[in-house]
Design a protein around this motif. Structure first.
Motif, mmCIF file in Angstrom:
data_model
loop_
_atom_site.group_PDB
_atom_site.id
_atom_site.type_symbol
_atom_site.label_atom_id
_atom_site.label_comp_id
_atom_site.label_asym_id
_atom_site.label_seq_id
_atom_site.Cartn_x
_atom_site.Cartn_y
_atom_site.Cartn_z
ATOM 1 N N LYS A 47 0.828 -1.142 -0.037
ATOM 2 C CA LYS A 47 0.036 0.059 0.002
ATOM 3 C C LYS A 47 0.846 1.227 -0.060
ATOM 4 N N ALA A 48 1.938 1.253 0.675
ATOM 5 C CA ALA A 48 2.764 2.389 0.898
ATOM 6 C C ALA A 48 3.477 2.729 -0.381
ATOM 7 N N ALA A 49 3.857 1.448 -0.996
ATOM 8 C CA ALA A 49 4.616 1.715 -2.360
ATOM 9 C C ALA A 49 3.589 2.129 -3.497
ATOM 10 N N GLY A 50 2.394 2.001 -3.320
ATOM 11 C CA GLY A 50 1.485 2.642 -4.397
ATOM 12 C C GLY A 50 0.454 1.573 -4.758
ATOM 13 N N LEU A 51 0.434 0.209 -4.211
ATOM 14 C CA LEU A 51 -0.662 -0.525 -4.663
ATOM 15 C C LEU A 51 -2.020 -0.075 -4.265
ATOM 16 N N ARG A 52 -3.031 -0.080 -5.000
ATOM 17 C CA ARG A 52 -4.184 0.390 -4.810
ATOM 18 C C ARG A 52 -5.306 -0.560 -4.247
ATOM 19 N N ARG A 53 -5.085 -1.880 -4.762
ATOM 20 C CA ARG A 53 -6.300 -2.862 -4.283
ATOM 21 C C ARG A 53 -5.833 -4.301 -4.752
ATOM 22 N N VAL A 54 -6.374 -5.424 -4.257
ATOM 23 C CA VAL A 54 -5.786 -6.600 -4.258
ATOM 24 C C VAL A 54 -7.219 -7.351 -4.581
ATOM 25 N N ASN A 55 -7.041 -8.549 -5.622
ATOM 26 C CA ASN A 55 -7.949 -9.591 -5.600
ATOM 27 C C ASN A 55 -7.283 -10.817 -4.932
ATOM 28 N N VAL A 56 -7.978 -11.495 -4.043
ATOM 29 C CA VAL A 56 -7.272 -12.792 -3.340
ATOM 30 C C VAL A 56 -7.954 -13.733 -3.643
ATOM 31 N N SER A 57 -7.183 -14.892 -4.223
ATOM 32 C CA SER A 57 -8.062 -16.300 -4.609
ATOM 33 C C SER A 57 -8.346 -16.901 -3.478
ATOM 34 N N ALA B 99 -17.024 -13.496 2.849
ATOM 35 C CA ALA B 99 -16.754 -12.143 1.893
ATOM 36 C C ALA B 99 -17.750 -10.992 2.393
ATOM 37 N N ALA B 100 -18.938 -11.380 2.737
ATOM 38 C CA ALA B 100 -19.946 -10.342 3.116
ATOM 39 C C ALA B 100 -19.695 -9.925 4.765
ATOM 40 N N ASP B 101 -19.299 -10.953 5.409
ATOM 41 C CA ASP B 101 -19.010 -10.542 6.567
ATOM 42 C C ASP B 101 -17.721 -9.635 6.698
ATOM 43 N N ARG B 102 -16.949 -9.762 6.135
ATOM 44 C CA ARG B 102 -16.089 -8.458 5.900
ATOM 45 C C ARG B 102 -16.035 -7.531 4.983
ATOM 46 N N GLY B 103 -17.183 -7.418 4.274
ATOM 47 C CA GLY B 103 -17.351 -6.089 3.381
ATOM 48 C C GLY B 103 -16.600 -6.417 1.948
ATOM 49 N N CYS B 104 -16.064 -7.561 1.425
ATOM 50 C CA CYS B 104 -15.467 -7.796 0.387
ATOM 51 C C CYS B 104 -16.350 -7.936 -0.773
ATOM 52 N N GLN B 105 -16.036 -7.808 -1.992
ATOM 53 C CA GLN B 105 -16.885 -8.327 -3.098
ATOM 54 C C GLN B 105 -16.334 -9.779 -3.653
ATOM 55 N N VAL B 106 -17.148 -10.444 -4.100
ATOM 56 C CA VAL B 106 -16.648 -11.559 -4.604
ATOM 57 C C VAL B 106 -17.034 -11.976 -5.953
ATOM 58 N N ASP C 182 -7.339 -10.099 5.887
ATOM 59 C CA ASP C 182 -7.480 -9.040 6.803
ATOM 60 C C ASP C 182 -6.500 -7.971 6.879
ATOM 61 N N ALA C 183 -5.125 -8.561 6.522
ATOM 62 C CA ALA C 183 -4.099 -7.416 6.363
ATOM 63 C C ALA C 183 -4.250 -6.586 5.196
ATOM 64 N N ALA C 184 -4.840 -6.814 4.135
ATOM 65 C CA ALA C 184 -5.256 -6.043 2.917
ATOM 66 C C ALA C 184 -6.173 -4.912 3.339
ATOM 67 N N ILE C 185 -7.077 -5.729 4.129
ATOM 68 C CA ILE C 185 -8.429 -4.692 4.654
ATOM 69 C C ILE C 185 -8.079 -3.752 5.432
ATOM 70 N N ALA C 186 -6.931 -4.157 6.646
ATOM 71 C CA ALA C 186 -6.664 -3.065 7.426
ATOM 72 C C ALA C 186 -5.631 -2.113 6.776
ATOM 73 N N ALA C 187 -5.088 -2.554 5.621
ATOM 74 C CA ALA C 187 -4.089 -1.414 4.929
ATOM 75 C C ALA C 187 -4.780 -0.681 3.864
ATOM 76 N N ARG C 188 -6.289 -1.140 3.688
ATOM 77 C CA ARG C 188 -7.189 -0.166 3.166
ATOM 78 C C ARG C 188 -6.512 -0.287 1.267
ATOM 79 N N LEU C 189 -6.482 -1.738 1.177
ATOM 80 C CA LEU C 189 -5.846 -2.181 -0.178
ATOM 81 C C LEU C 189 -7.632 -2.252 -0.891
ATOM 82 N N ALA C 190 -8.235 -1.443 -1.021
ATOM 83 C CA ALA C 190 -9.690 -1.412 -1.450
ATOM 84 C C ALA C 190 -10.155 -1.054 -2.918
ATOM 85 N N PRO C 191 -11.208 -1.728 -3.253
ATOM 86 C CA PRO C 191 -11.932 -2.703 -2.552
ATOM 87 C C PRO C 191 -10.981 -4.163 -2.726
ATOM 88 N N VAL C 192 -11.238 -4.838 -1.736
ATOM 89 C CA VAL C 192 -10.472 -6.068 -1.567
ATOM 90 C C VAL C 192 -11.598 -7.210 -2.150
#
Length: 279
Positions: free
Chosen positions: A108-118, A189-196, A144-154
């Motif tokens: 996130k600090a390096a500039g990544l905006r978001r992630v898709n996790v398999s 995914a719904a519990d963590r507010g992630c898109q699936v 959970d680390a991606a959510i905390a780092a705001r790599l959103a939307p996860v």
């Protein structure tokens, strides 16, 4: 840039490695596959040159893939270099998440905006079976680390093999999400507010693919992407053997030729497996 069918091509998927720390059953055999030689893999500087050329042609969306991109040493540095290219509007990554927990904040600090996790299952035994030894706890920690780092939307990518034999109920997963694994992933995914996103299992050589639930992927009439393989070939379509060597042609010419040759729809690809193209 527009292809011969009028589609605006603005999206480049970049495979940074063909290596992966998992052996998912739908991706590779249990014994693995022959890996590319180190000297055949594009350097980070070469990848940056290709992305810079693509941006000059109007590409705006860059996604890093693998194999598993986080197994390649120094990938945070690559993210930093790509994020500094003027014109890159969306810099994302697809990952299995098992190595993400320790790197999400740095990415996130390096500039990544978001992630898709398999994530194909929540049950530890099922996840271990599908991935041939993977730990779902590691994948969940990465999410959970991606959510905390705001790599959103996860976003969660879930591969499913069969059409449903039972209704999806209140989760409204659609025809791809047949069984209990997919429904459990949707609930997680719904519990963590992630898109699936539900992805029908593909067969490159057999030409078997379908549209992706929750995404425009797999919809040929609107396809806006090229793929850069880790060994330096621009591929205009996942389901095609067409490829253009950026080292021999130069990035700009390879991109021009790939866009000009982009087929109207996918057919088959029998010269490369999914881990070698980048999905």
């Amino acid at each position: 840039m527009k292809d011969p069918f009028g589609r605006e091509i603005t999206y480049l998927r970049v495979s940074v490695t063909d290596r992966c720390n998992l052996r998912c059953r739908y991706c590779m055999p249990a014994e693995g596959l022959k890996m590319l030689r180190h000297e055949d893999i594009l350097s980070y500087e070469e990848i940056v040159d290709v992305v810079r050329a693509a941006v000059e042609f109007g590409f705006r969306k860059i996604r890093l893939t693998g194999g598993e991109p986080l197994v390649r040493r120094g990938v945070v540095g690559l993210v930093d270099m790509l994020a500094r290219i003027d014109g890159v509007e969306d810099l994302a990554m697809t990952t299995n998440g098992t190595l993400l927990a320790g790197q999400a904040a740095a990415l996130k600090a390096a500039g990544l905006r978001r992630v898709n996790v398999s994530l194909d299952a929540i049950d530890p035994a099922r996840y271990e079976q599908i991935t041939r030894g993977g730990s779902v706890a590691d994948a969940i920690a990465g999410i959970d680390a991606a959510i905390a780092a705001r790599l959103a939307p996860v976003k969660i990518n879930c591969v499913v093999a069969q059409p449903p034999d039972e209704p999806a109920g209140d989760l409204d997963l659609g025809f791809e999400a047949a069984g209990p694994d997919a429904r459990a992933v949707a609930a997680f995914a719904a519990d963590r507010g992630c898109q699936v996103r539900f992805i029908r299992e593909m067969n490159l050589a057999g030409g078997q693919f379908s549209t992706i639930r929750g995404s425009m992927g797999g919809h040929c009439p609107s396809c806006d992407r090229l793929r850069l393989t880790s060994d330096g070939f621009i591929r205009p379509c996942l389901f095609s053997n067409l490829k253009f060597d950026v080292r021999k042609l130069g990035p700009r010419q390879a991109i021009r030729l790939a866009v000009a040759a982009k087929p109207q729809a996918g057919l088959t690809c029998d010269d490369r497996t999914m881990n070698g193209i980048g999905g």
